[in-house]
Design an enzyme around this catalytic site. Sequence first.
Site, short mmCIF file in Angstrom:
data_model
loop_
_atom_site.label_atom_id
_atom_site.label_comp_id
_atom_site.label_asym_id
_atom_site.label_seq_id
_atom_site.Cartn_x
_atom_site.Cartn_y
_atom_site.Cartn_z
N GLU A 1 56.83 17.65 32.01
CA GLU A 1 56.83 19.15 32.17
C GLU A 1 56.51 19.62 33.56
OE1 GLU A 1 54.83 21.00 28.65
OE2 GLU A 1 56.53 20.30 27.45
N GLU B 1 60.33 14.68 24.04
CA GLU B 1 59.18 15.04 23.17
C GLU B 1 59.80 16.57 22.46
OE1 GLU B 1 55.55 16.12 25.64
OE2 GLU B 1 55.44 17.97 24.27
#
Length: 486
Positions: free
Chosen positions: A234, A337
Site C-alpha cells: 500500500e 490482499e
Amino acid sequence: MRKDHIKILCLLFSAMAFAQPKKKQSIKAFSTAGRSITVYTTAENSSSKLSETQKLEFTKAEQPVEKEISVFVEPKKQFQTFMGIGGAITDASAEVFAKLPKDKQQEFLNAYYSKDKGIGYSLMRTTIHSSDFSSGSYTYVQEGDKDLKTFSIDHDRQFRIPLIKKATETAGGKLLLYASPWSPPPFMKSNKTMLQGGTLLPEYDQAWANYFTKFIKAYEKEGMPIWGISVQNEPMATQTWESCIFTAEAERDFLKNYLGPTMAREGLGSKKIIVWDHNRDLMNHRANVIFSDPEATKYAWGMGFHWYETWAGGEPMYDNVQKVHEAYPTKNLIFTEGCVEKFDASKYQLWANGERYGASMINDFNNGTVGWTDWNILLDQTGGPNHVGNFCLAPIHADTTTGELIYTPSYYYIGHFSKFIRPDAKRISTVASRSQLLSTSFLNTDGKMITVVMNQSAAEVTYNLCVENKKASVTIPAHGIQTLVY
C-alpha cells in the site's frame, strides 16, 4: 559409393532429422461426451456448506430463448494460466494458531491446506518483519545498522516460521510463498518511525534493496522457498501502522536502479517482483508509469492489487483490473490482499461478507488475474492481535478462551474456487445471460472443467449450463454459490 561417403551422408541426414522443429503436443479438445456434472453448493439459510447437492447429465441444447437464464461456457476460448489461491500467514495468525489445542491446530491446517479435508490453498503471502497484524513493531536489524550486519529472522522462529512449515507440509510439501514489506526500519525513513507513512531516504536505497535479498536468503536457508516479493505494501497510504509512501516515480526508480539490479546481482533474478500492491483505484496510473519505462518494466513480473478502494463510498473498481490487463497483456495481475475491514463478532455469519469474496474473485479472474490472496488466515475473538487496534474479520476465527474455531461464510465462498481450481488450470470463456448470476470457469490439467456460479439475488434461480451443443438444467438457491465439476 565409398563407405566413408555413406557414413558422412548418414550423419548429415541424422543431423537434419534432429534439427527439425518438434511438433507441439496438441491440447486435447474438451468434450462433454461421457461426462456428468457434480454440483457443490453453499447457500444462506441452509445446511449446504460446500456440499454435494446434485448429479446431472448433459442433454442436447436448443437455441436458448430470452426468458431462460443461461451460463455459456466456450472451452475453445482459453485465457490466463491459474497460479493459485491462498491467504497471508501474519504474525497475528501465527500467534493465535499457537494458542490452539493440538487437535484444533490440525483441524485448522486441514481446513485450509488439505485438498481432501479442506479447501486446498496453494498460495501464501507473508510480511517482511512487522505489520499492523503483529503484537508490536520490529525489524530484523538493530536500529541504525545500515550495513545490515545484525540481520536476523530469529523473531519469526517463535510463531510464524513453524506455521509456514506446517501449512506447507499439510499442502503436500509445496506452497507458493511471497512476501511484502510494510515499512523500512525507522532509521531509513524520513519520519524516523515505521508508522505514519514517511518515505525511504535516498541514502538508504541500496541498504533497503539489500534487506530484501537478506530476507529471501534467510527464509530459504530455513527451507522456505520464496517465489517473489512486492516492493511495498500500500505505497500510497499513510497509516497509523507500519507504512511508507512511494509515488509511482519513486517506486519505478527504486525498482530499476536498486531492487531489480540488486536481486539480479545476488543471484535472485528469477524471483518475481510485484509492483503497486494497493487498491484498484490508482492501479492504472502506477502501471502506466512503471510498465512504460523500459528499464523498470523488465524487473516487474506484474502488479498486485487490493479491494479497499470502497473506503471512499464507491463500488469496487473491477474494470480497472481489466484495463491494466488490456494495456499491458504481458504483465501478470495478482490479488494480494482483501479482508472485511472492521471487526464485529456479531457479523461472523453475515452472508454479505462471503458474497463480497465471491463477487471479487469471479470479476478479478474474468479480468485476467492469475492468483488471489486473502489477508489473515486466522484471527482471535477480538479480530487481532493488532498493535494499533486495526481489528478485522478473517475467514476463520479462533476463540482462544475456549479453543473453538469459527468458520465464516467467507471461508466457504473462497473454497468454491480454491478446492476445485488447481494451479496451472486455464481460464475458459464463461458468460451469464442475466445479472443475477456471476460465473467463471477453469479447465484443470487433469481435463476436468470447473464452473463457479454465484447467485446474488434473493430468489432461487434455475439456469442452463450451456457447453458447446450440450446443456444441463441447474437450480441454485437464493444467495448461493455453486461449483460445477464436469
